[in-house]
Design an enzyme around this catalytic site. Sequence first.
Site, PDB file in Angstrom:
ATOM      1  CG  HIS A 229      -5.565  -2.861   0.907  1.00  0.00           C
ATOM      2  ND1 HIS A 229      -5.123  -2.333  -0.278  1.00  0.00           N
ATOM      3  CD2 HIS A 229      -4.857  -2.243   1.893  1.00  0.00           C
ATOM      4  CE1 HIS A 229      -4.193  -1.420  -0.028  1.00  0.00           C
ATOM      5  NE2 HIS A 229      -4.002  -1.361   1.274  1.00  0.00           N
TER       6      HIS A 229
ATOM      7  CB  SER B   1      -0.958  -0.069   1.195  1.00  0.00           C
ATOM      8  OG  SER B   1      -2.036   0.789   1.022  1.00  0.00           O
TER       9      SER B   1
ATOM     10  CG  ASP C 188      -6.400  -3.093  -3.243  1.00  0.00           C
ATOM     11  OD1 ASP C 188      -6.981  -2.308  -2.468  1.00  0.00           O
ATOM     12  OD2 ASP C 188      -5.253  -3.514  -3.040  1.00  0.00           O
TER      13      ASP C 188
END
Length: 524
Positions: free
Chosen positions: A493, A240, A466
């Site tokens: 995610h 991320s 996602d």
Amino acid sequence: MSRLLTAACALLLLSGAAACSTTPSAPLLEPHSERSGPAGPVPAGLERYYGQQLNWGPCADYATSSADRTAFQDRALECARLQVPLDHAHPEGRQISIGVLRKPATDPDQRIGSLLMNPGGPGASGMSAAASLGPALQNTPLGTRFDQVGFDPRGIGASEPAVRCLTDQEWDADRLDSDADPSPEGTAETEREVREYSGKCAQRTGTDVLAHVGTRDVVQDMDVLRSALGDPKLTYLGYSYGTRIGSAYAERYPGNVRAMILDGAIDPSQDAIDEQVLQGAGFQRAFDSFARWCTERRDCALGADPARATAAFQRLARPLLAEPVPAGDRKLSYTDATTAVIQALYAQNMWPALNTGLEELARGRGTVLLTLADSYYGRDADGTYSNITDAFNAVRCVDDPRVTDRNVLREADRRYREAAPFLDDGLPANSAMDMCSFWPVPVTGEAEQPSVSGLPPLLVISTTGDPATPYDAGVHLAEALRARLLTFEGTQHTAFLQGDSCVDQAGIDYLTELELPAEGTRCT
């Protein structure tokens, strides 16, 4: 003052890999000092940092949450503090410390080096991530051949000084204020509150620290850590927001990279508004997937028709704007209800809890949803907060260009509601400026396409469904870095080390043997 969060935190939720038990059978790592650097190139003036001695010992004193206090008891873990300059351009000035956690490779004879990891946020703890992943990696090549190293970026978690803006009591009060009033009076009140928040950040953290918490500074710390650990080149796993750290490191230090997995990419060339709108669309797609799953159940709180799920959620949530509902000895606000849904959409294993929470909300109670929101904000059961949200705000306010044009802000709010109608509160679009508009230090980052030469092959992993970091961002990052793209088809995610054997094997082969998956590989 709910508009403190300019976008949902893009962080990896290690719910499937949490290490909640100690390992008494593991050998106890005795405290010791270690000087393994300098290794690799050393910038002029930073020699003492790159070659510093690290004093390793038990991790218990580094814990900043109840989960850490349990996980950090693991006898196979050791922790240290890395000293770095607050301002790398002035290494003779103030020093700060970076918390570092390590689980040594279990087969020293086959050891490759250190695997540094960051779970995202910005604001999430890399020390917590490494401790959580440790048991899952123990019998894999990553556990046997790499020291697993997690670090808390400057200002975050166990690193000192930590970014702090609000007290625990102030955070509880803030979450009850949804700041949804778009009238001139409501806008003025919201901006007064965010200006006050910015002032508290400056007062309680210091403007010198706030000026140096951005990604630009974090990647320089990471290069110091690489050298102090004795690694001539960096092996890195970033999830991320951790992909932003990774791509920035690759651009600044391309010759210092051995291998990188960037999973759940943030597009470094995208401006903050477009990123937020696309993220909203991602969460709407995840909500729609949740709705299809939910409406097949007899107990679905959103009814039986997935096409009407958004409207059903709006009917449940919007009354909270006027009147929060009881949640134990606290109350559930509109802000917390929507935050709870966002939290649960990060991973499908949280969908049953979300449905239970929505069923409870239909009965006028909010305990389950408040617990989900507490997890998002880093609130422990004892009422104490981690600094994840304060750190998120501090990093974003120096990383991203500021938007102060009210017409642009109103249009951005309108676009976000259109992209994520389940989060539309039904009121007119809001033009209030957020806390970054009043931030006491200048921006140090910028949105730009990476321009890198001399990089080894990297691996980017992107998930089709996602919610927080849309699939196309991974495609764009892979193209910019000339990296190999691995596609995972799913609704969650990030994907690596989360149970999919196809993704996991591809990533392990790459990190250990530097063998990339075939072009166009898709895992389902």
